[in-house]
Write a protein that holds these residues in place. Structure first.
Motif, short mmCIF file in Angstrom:
data_model
loop_
_atom_site.label_atom_id
_atom_site.label_comp_id
_atom_site.label_asym_id
_atom_site.label_seq_id
_atom_site.Cartn_x
_atom_site.Cartn_y
_atom_site.Cartn_z
N VAL A 166 46.11 33.13 34.71
CA VAL A 166 45.48 33.88 34.97
C VAL A 166 46.47 34.87 35.44
O VAL A 166 46.91 34.45 37.26
CB VAL A 166 44.62 34.15 35.90
N LYS A 167 47.63 35.86 34.78
CA LYS A 167 48.81 36.82 35.35
C LYS A 167 48.33 37.51 34.92
O LYS A 167 48.85 38.75 34.99
CB LYS A 167 49.53 35.88 34.00
N VAL A 168 46.86 38.63 35.46
CA VAL A 168 46.64 39.85 35.62
C VAL A 168 46.83 40.15 37.42
O VAL A 168 46.15 39.72 38.41
CB VAL A 168 45.29 39.71 35.02
N PRO A 169 47.18 41.13 37.63
CA PRO A 169 47.70 41.72 39.27
C PRO A 169 45.89 41.55 40.14
O PRO A 169 46.37 41.41 40.95
CB PRO A 169 48.71 42.34 39.09
N THR A 170 45.92 42.28 39.06
CA THR A 170 44.23 43.12 39.76
C THR A 170 43.98 41.61 40.33
O THR A 170 43.05 42.04 40.68
CB THR A 170 43.19 43.86 38.62
#
Length: 227
Positions: free
Chosen positions: A157-161
């Motif tokens: 999971v490389k989504v900052p949000t």
């Protein structure tokens, strides 16, 4: 959080030893132990022995980074989530069992007529306690599980949000429990009312309806009148 849960368990299930454990000195030692354990877990990455502390640019957060491809981050998050989870489940199950047992004993000592009238009240109280404990546990899962999953699966999971929202939920847990107790317990609501509205309490205590001096004088006048 674990310390608070254990405090509630001892208060309700082992009330006989509660005054001996939760003395001013005992509470200070517990607070020191909680802070010491919390910070000692960060000593290995702080010294660079096992991972290191730094900025993770992919999630915009200061966290534990890998050093020599090693990091205690996942272990700390898994243990930090599962240990309180197990303590909460065990403690609240014991509290629930204790409450049910006490109410059954009270119900057994009631007369037959009174028991029939109050059985509905006992069932409602059991249901209220059940929902309260279930709500606390579900809120704990809602607040901490996203953060634990986001950090354990950060390579996927490389989504900052996602990381930001998970962190916001974890911090929100500090203000959720007071609202839960206030919404489900009359004593908590009364305590908050007295704390937040002291002037209203003074006015209420000084009103003719609730002022003992006025009530006593009124009663004496009524009793002195001829019939």
């Amino acid at each position: 959080m674990v310390a608070i849960t254990i405090n509630r368990y001892v208060l309700i299930s082992r009330a006989d030893i509660y005054p001996r454990i939760y003395t001013p000195r005992g509470i200070c030692l517990m607070l020191v132990a909680v802070w010491t354990i919390s910070f000692s877990l960060l000593i290995p990455p702080l010294l660079g022995i096992w991972g290191e502390l730094g900025l993770d640019e992919s999630s915009f957060s200061c966290t534990i980074l890998k050093k020599n491809n090693r990091s205690p981050k996942k272990l700390l998050f898994v243990v930090g989530f599962l240990l309180p989870c197990l303590v909460i489940i065990f403690s609240y199950l014991c509290i629930y069992w204790r409450v049910r047992k006490s109410r059954r004993n009270i119900k057994a000592h009631m007369s037959q007529g009174a028991g029939q009238r109050k059985s509905g009240f006992v069932k409602r109280e059991d249901s209220r306690v059940t929902w309260l404990m279930l709500t606390i546990f579900l809120c704990y899962l809602l607040c901490y599980m996203p953060l634990m999953l986001a950090n354990c699966l950060e390579d996927q999971v490389k989504v900052p949000t996602v990381h930001v929202l998970a962190s916001v939920l974890a911090w929100a847990s500090a203000v959720i429990n007071p609202f839960i107790y206030t919404g489900t317990n009359k004593l908590y609501r009364e305590a908050y009312r007295q704390l937040l509205c002291p002037k209203r309490n003074k006015v209420k205590m000084g009103s003719p309806v609730t002022n003992p001096k006025i009530l006593n004088s009124h009663s004496s006048k009524v009793s002195s009148q001829p019939t």
